[in-house]
Design a protein around this motif. Structure first.
Motif, short mmCIF file in Angstrom:
data_model
loop_
_atom_site.label_atom_id
_atom_site.label_comp_id
_atom_site.label_asym_id
_atom_site.label_seq_id
_atom_site.Cartn_x
_atom_site.Cartn_y
_atom_site.Cartn_z
N LYS A 51 0.85 -1.19 0.00
CA LYS A 51 0.00 0.00 0.00
C LYS A 51 0.88 1.23 0.00
O LYS A 51 2.04 1.19 0.41
CB LYS A 51 -0.96 0.02 1.19
N ARG A 53 1.74 4.51 1.66
CA ARG A 53 1.51 5.06 2.99
C ARG A 53 1.10 6.53 2.95
O ARG A 53 0.52 7.02 3.91
CB ARG A 53 2.73 4.86 3.88
N THR A 56 -2.93 6.18 1.79
CA THR A 56 -3.76 5.47 2.77
C THR A 56 -3.00 5.30 4.07
O THR A 56 -2.44 4.24 4.33
CB THR A 56 -4.20 4.09 2.24
N PRO A 57 -2.97 6.33 4.92
CA PRO A 57 -2.25 6.21 6.19
C PRO A 57 -3.00 5.34 7.21
O PRO A 57 -2.40 4.83 8.15
CB PRO A 57 -2.14 7.65 6.68
N ASP A 58 -4.32 5.15 7.00
CA ASP A 58 -5.12 4.33 7.91
C ASP A 58 -4.86 2.85 7.64
O ASP A 58 -4.22 2.49 6.67
CB ASP A 58 -6.61 4.61 7.72
N ARG A 59 -5.40 2.02 8.52
CA ARG A 59 -5.30 0.57 8.30
C ARG A 59 -6.20 0.17 7.14
O ARG A 59 -7.34 0.60 7.05
CB ARG A 59 -5.72 -0.18 9.56
N LEU A 60 -5.70 -0.72 6.32
CA LEU A 60 -6.40 -1.14 5.11
C LEU A 60 -7.35 -2.29 5.43
O LEU A 60 -7.02 -3.17 6.23
CB LEU A 60 -5.37 -1.58 4.07
N GLU A 61 -8.54 -2.29 4.81
CA GLU A 61 -9.50 -3.38 4.93
C GLU A 61 -9.95 -3.76 3.53
O GLU A 61 -10.40 -2.93 2.76
CB GLU A 61 -10.73 -2.95 5.73
N LYS A 76 -8.39 -7.45 7.59
CA LYS A 76 -7.84 -6.21 8.11
C LYS A 76 -6.32 -6.29 8.17
O LYS A 76 -5.74 -7.36 8.35
CB LYS A 76 -8.37 -5.93 9.52
N GLU A 77 -5.71 -5.13 8.05
CA GLU A 77 -4.26 -5.03 8.14
C GLU A 77 -3.83 -5.26 9.59
O GLU A 77 -4.43 -4.74 10.53
CB GLU A 77 -3.84 -3.62 7.69
N LYS A 79 -0.32 -5.67 12.36
CA LYS A 79 1.06 -5.20 12.53
C LYS A 79 2.01 -6.36 12.47
O LYS A 79 1.78 -7.42 12.90
CB LYS A 79 1.22 -4.50 13.86
#
Length: 79
Positions: A51, A53, A56-61, A76-77, A79
């Motif tokens: 992705k 960054r 899309t700084p948010d978590r990807l779904e 969901k993304e 860590k």
């Protein structure tokens, strides 16, 4: 001089419906909406993708196929 790494990073996606919780006897229960049986071999399936960054700084779904649930579920993304 070192070059900049860039905006693309590698991320890992995991199913939100497949929750493995340990039992008191050491076995694992699978809590799922479809009622998957414990006899079926349960593997931890992760998808990897990239992705940007900056965009899309948010978590990807994403909606992808989960072989444990045997259906398309939200991934969901992690860590």
């Amino acid at each position: 001089m070192a070059k900049n790494k860039g905006a693309r990073i590698i991320i890992t996606l995991r199913c939100t419906n497949c929750k493995k919780t340990p039992n008191t006897n050491g076995k694992t229960n699978i809590n799922s909406n479809q009622g998957v049986t414990a006899k079926k071999s349960q593997k931890k399936i992760d998808y990897t993708t990239t992705k940007n960054r900056r965009n899309t700084p948010d978590r990807l779904e994403l909606k992808k196929f989960c072989p444990n649930c045997n259906s398309h579920t939200q991934q969901k993304e992690i860590k």
